[in-house]
Design an enzyme around this catalytic site. Structure first.
Site, PDB file in Angstrom:
ATOM      1  N   LYS A 132       0.843  -1.203   0.000  1.00 57.37           N
ATOM      2  CA  LYS A 132       0.000   0.000   0.000  1.00 57.37           C
ATOM      3  C   LYS A 132       0.878   1.252   0.000  1.00 57.37           C
ATOM      4  O   LYS A 132       0.638   2.194  -0.750  1.00 57.37           O
ATOM      5  CB  LYS A 132      -0.919   0.004   1.224  1.00 57.37           C
ATOM      6  CG  LYS A 132      -2.122  -0.883   1.045  1.00 57.37           C
ATOM      7  CD  LYS A 132      -2.868  -1.116   2.334  1.00 57.37           C
ATOM      8  CE  LYS A 132      -3.932  -2.198   2.134  1.00 57.37           C
ATOM      9  NZ  LYS A 132      -4.486  -2.718   3.365  1.00 57.37           N
ATOM     10  N   GLN A 152      -5.135  -1.417   9.395  1.00 56.41           N
ATOM     11  CA  GLN A 152      -5.002  -2.764   8.836  1.00 56.41           C
ATOM     12  C   GLN A 152      -5.634  -3.798   9.764  1.00 56.41           C
ATOM     13  O   GLN A 152      -5.332  -3.844  10.956  1.00 56.41           O
ATOM     14  CB  GLN A 152      -3.500  -3.073   8.625  1.00 56.41           C
ATOM     15  CG  GLN A 152      -3.228  -4.398   7.964  1.00 56.41           C
ATOM     16  CD  GLN A 152      -3.710  -4.456   6.508  1.00 56.41           C
ATOM     17  OE1 GLN A 152      -3.505  -3.528   5.742  1.00 56.41           O
ATOM     18  NE2 GLN A 152      -4.369  -5.544   6.149  1.00 56.41           N
ATOM     19  N   ASP A 158     -11.673   2.866   3.544  1.00 56.74           N
ATOM     20  CA  ASP A 158     -11.984   1.435   3.473  1.00 56.74           C
ATOM     21  C   ASP A 158     -13.501   1.208   3.383  1.00 56.74           C
ATOM     22  O   ASP A 158     -13.952   0.118   3.038  1.00 56.74           O
ATOM     23  CB  ASP A 158     -11.476   0.734   4.754  1.00 56.74           C
ATOM     24  CG  ASP A 158     -10.289  -0.176   4.475  1.00 56.74           C
ATOM     25  OD1 ASP A 158     -10.064  -0.506   3.295  1.00 56.74           O
ATOM     26  OD2 ASP A 158      -9.599  -0.552   5.438  1.00 56.74           O
TER      27      ASP A 158
END
Ligand code: NDP
Length: 288
Positions: free
Chosen positions: A54, A98, A121
């Site tokens: 990422k 995460q 997200d």
């Protein structure tokens, strides 16, 4: 029938190129560089690989990347105070924590602490609610990536029967919402579903997000269906190296489906590309 192989890697590259162009344009028009903050708690090896990818891809498309690597024993209060400071930081447009988190931290609690306007997200209940009620949410990256791949081979989703196997908050449920929003007739299957092969055989569009290696076989698939395989499973091989496979038996299914995503190289690469697209969108919304 030999199915068309839907190339997620090539699509992801296209999305990243579009994002890089958008980043340049936003810098030129508003002097704003989109910034993505990634927070990793603990030392899960798979998460470390995802986070490295990422960070690399964020920087490659001209965005700012901020990453916070925290000890496994980090307390709830310390994590929430980092999120609070990222919420307040004008250089940060997207925040990603995460998952999975260590057991002592409640992921819902942490996700709810993220400003929904920076929740790239798409996991905050505010974005989830908007997705189901027809608003303009940030959409979780794996399902939106799948939808883009699907549209590349099947632009007419309305009226099609879609079956999504899996009902997780990060893949199955948002995927079902997206297909419903495209006017498909959607069935969500899960571990308690009776006669899963028969349910799957009704599908013009079949999405597998289960985590069971090569579970879906050719005789589960309606001839001509489009199959999207989200699963990422490592299996052992004779040479001891192991390999990644999806939830669908790719070779078997390719004899029946009209189009299918491979693993690796299907929805996987699209996930990070769509995260970058969401971050660009968050930065654009911050100046509008
Ligand atoms: P979860 O474990 O959260 O959910 C799995 C779902 O599959 C559950 O709803 C479960 O049902 C259902 N299920 C399990 N076994 C069966 C079965 N035998 N028959 C029918 N349904 C079953 O997984 P995720 O949604 O997080 O991930 C699914 C897969 O996708 C994994 O392989 C994961 O690695 C991969 N993944 C890939 C991503 C990418 O970037 N391409 C991103 C995220 C995930 P129940 O709810 O009843 O338990």
């Amino acid at each position: 029938m030999t199915a068309t192989r839907i190339d997620g890697k090539a699509f992801a590259e296209k999305v990243r190129e579009e994002v890089a162009v958008g980043v340049k344009a936003l810098k030129a028009s508003h002097g704003v560089t989109p910034g993505l903050a990634v927070v990793l708690v603990g030392e899960d090896p798979a998460s470390q690989v995802y986070v490295r990818n990422k960070v690399r891809q964020t920087e490659a498309c001209g965005m700012q990347s901020f990453h916070h690597v925290l000890d496994t024993t980090t307390s709830r209060d310390s994590l929430l105070s980092i999120i609070e400071s990222l919420n307040a930081d004008p250089e940060v447009h997207g925040i990603l924590v995460q998952l999975p988190l260590p057991d002592h931290l409640d992921s819902r609690d942490v996700i709810e602490a993220i400003d929904p306007a920076k929740d790239v997200d798409g996991f905050h209940t505010s974005n989830v609610g908007e997705l189901w009620t027809g608003g303009e949410p940030f959409i979780p990256c794996t399902p939106i990536g799948c939808l883009r791949l699907l549209k590349s081979v099947e632009p007419n989703i309305a009226g099609k029967n879609a079956v999504v196997i899996g009902r997780s908050n990060i893949v199955g449920r948002p995927m079902a919402a997206l297909l419903l929003n495209e006017s498909a007739t959607v069935t969500i299957a899960h571990s308690k579903t009776k006669d899963l092969p028969a349910v799957c055989r009704q599908a013009d569009i079949l999405v597998a997000a289960v985590g069971r290696p090569q579970m879906v076989k050719a005789d589960w698939i309606k001839p001509g269906a489009v199959v999207l395989d989200v699963g990422i499973n490592r299996i052992e091989t004779e040479d001891g190296k192991g390999k990644l496979v999806g939830d669908v038996d790719f070779d078997d299914a390719s004899t029946v489906a009209s189009a299918i995503t491979p693993v690796p190289g299907g929805p996987g690469p699209m996930t990070i590309a769509c995260l970058l697209a969401n971050t660009l969108e968050a930065a654009k919304r911050s100046v509008s």
